[in-house]
Design an enzyme around this catalytic site. Structure first.
Site, short mmCIF file in Angstrom:
data_model
loop_
_atom_site.label_atom_id
_atom_site.label_comp_id
_atom_site.label_asym_id
_atom_site.label_seq_id
_atom_site.Cartn_x
_atom_site.Cartn_y
_atom_site.Cartn_z
N GLY A 115 0.49 -2.46 7.13
CA GLY A 115 -0.80 -1.51 6.71
C GLY A 115 -1.37 -2.05 5.60
O GLY A 115 -0.98 -2.75 4.78
N CYS A 116 -2.94 -1.54 5.49
CA CYS A 116 -3.50 -1.84 4.38
C CYS A 116 -2.75 -1.32 3.05
O CYS A 116 -2.99 -2.32 2.25
CB CYS A 116 -5.07 -1.43 4.65
SG CYS A 116 -4.94 0.49 4.88
N TRP A 117 -2.57 -0.16 2.98
CA TRP A 117 -1.94 0.25 1.62
C TRP A 117 -0.95 -0.44 1.13
O TRP A 117 -0.76 -0.62 0.03
CB TRP A 117 -1.61 1.73 1.91
CG TRP A 117 -2.94 2.68 1.69
CD1 TRP A 117 -3.44 3.47 2.99
CD2 TRP A 117 -3.89 2.87 0.87
NE1 TRP A 117 -4.46 4.32 2.45
CE2 TRP A 117 -4.75 3.82 1.43
CE3 TRP A 117 -3.92 2.58 -0.46
CZ2 TRP A 117 -6.05 4.37 0.43
CZ3 TRP A 117 -5.23 3.05 -1.19
CH2 TRP A 117 -5.98 3.80 -0.66
#
Length: 317
Positions: A115-117
């Site tokens: 995921g990006c986060w």
């Protein structure tokens, strides 16, 4: 040999970005589904089973369905959803996470794109826990701001329709049950989930994340230089790493490089370490493109690794 690639969900934000990056590749044949058959299960099954590698750019349940539709034992999968990131049998697709992670990705049939986060947190903290500069039970907080493209097509349309009236700064997930928390904890090496406060900003893409540290809570208190050295040593030892560690600058009050849009359009993730040893405080800041290293760029990097070609093929550093 030309590898056949099927992007299931190619019309979505991440799918379009991946397709754009793969344009012009002579070593690939991108299989495409007709627009009127995107929800046709039989057509998706056919393409999934024809592909050498399928890249899933779908909601979680649809991604699980796509995996079930694969009936052969040869199609390999990169799943950009959060459905399989902590699932047994899936390799986590953050190549710079560990010295042997690229080898694990290269050998895997099933790769879960990060995921990006989570990437900012894992990149900042895992090397410090491995170097024993932070304990696994450290009560960690994680704060960040991302462009609205991180919310997918619906959020993009909403923000762009609002124009100048859109919120400039909107915290969310204030029930502290964000779906990325499991992968943050598992792959950072933490024994407890971090307290995570994400924010959406009124800009299209890019992100800046920060991990504040009270160093006097650590039994053997590390200095800012020690934190920086551990990160720099970790990423210097990773072949073909897209993660950079900015030079340590003690006493710096601000830095224009912390603009969340600094690395837009690239696959670069840069870590900055700021510290005040006298106050026993530090913060580690990560900058990257939520649609680049945070999504499509990471997927293309994993694709390259799985195909055995240069990790930077089709990617801007």
């Amino acid at each position: 040999m030309v590898a056949r690639i099927f992007i299931d969900g190619e019309a979505g934000t991440t799918g379009l970005q991946i397709r754009e990056r793969l344009a012009g590749r002579r070593d690939l044949e991108v299989l495409s589904i007709a627009p009127d058959k995107r929800k046709d299960e039989d057509e998706r099954r056919r393409l999934l089973n024809e592909a050498d590698i399928a890249i899933l750019c779908l909601p979680d349940e649809a991604a699980k369905e796509s995996v079930r539709l694969i009936e052969n034992d040869t199609t390999r999968v990169i799943d950009a959803s959060s459905a399989h990131r902590v699932a047994a049998g899936w390799t986590y697709g953050f190549a710079e996470m560990a010295a042997d992670q690229s080898d694990a990705i290269a050998a895997s049939r099933y790769v879960a794109n990060p995921g990006c986060w989570p990437q900012g947190l894992i990149a900042s903290i895992r090397p410090l826990i491995e170097a024993r500069l932070l304990p696994g039970d450290y009560p960690l907080s994680y704060h960040g701001i991302s462009g609205y493209s991180g919310g997918g097509r619906q959020m993009i349309e909403d923000y762009e329709a609002q124009g100048t009236t859109a919120s400039q700064f909107m915290p969310y997930s204030l029930a502290f049950q964000h779906k990325h928390l499991p992968e943050m904890q598992v792959y950072s090496g933490l024994n407890r989930a971090p307290l995570f406060e994400p924010v959406v900003g009124n800009f299209a893409q890019g992100m800046t994340n920060s991990v504040p540290l009270h160093l006097d809570m650590v039994a053997q208190m590390p200095s800012g230089k020690a934190l920086h050295a551990a990160l720099a040593d970790h990423y210097a030892a990773i072949a073909d790493s897209f993660v950079r560690v900015a030079p340590y600058q003690a006493g710096l009050g601000k830095d224009a490089a912390l603009d969340p849009q600094t690395h837009n359009g690239t696959n670069t993730l840069t870590l900055h370490v700021f510290a005040n040893d006298d106050a026993a405080q530090a913060v580690i800041v990560s900058i990257y493109d939520n649609l680049g290293k945070g999504a499509a760029g990471a997927a293309v990097q994993n694709l390259n690794i799985m195909l055995g070609v240069g990790a930077g093929e089709s990617l801007e550093a």
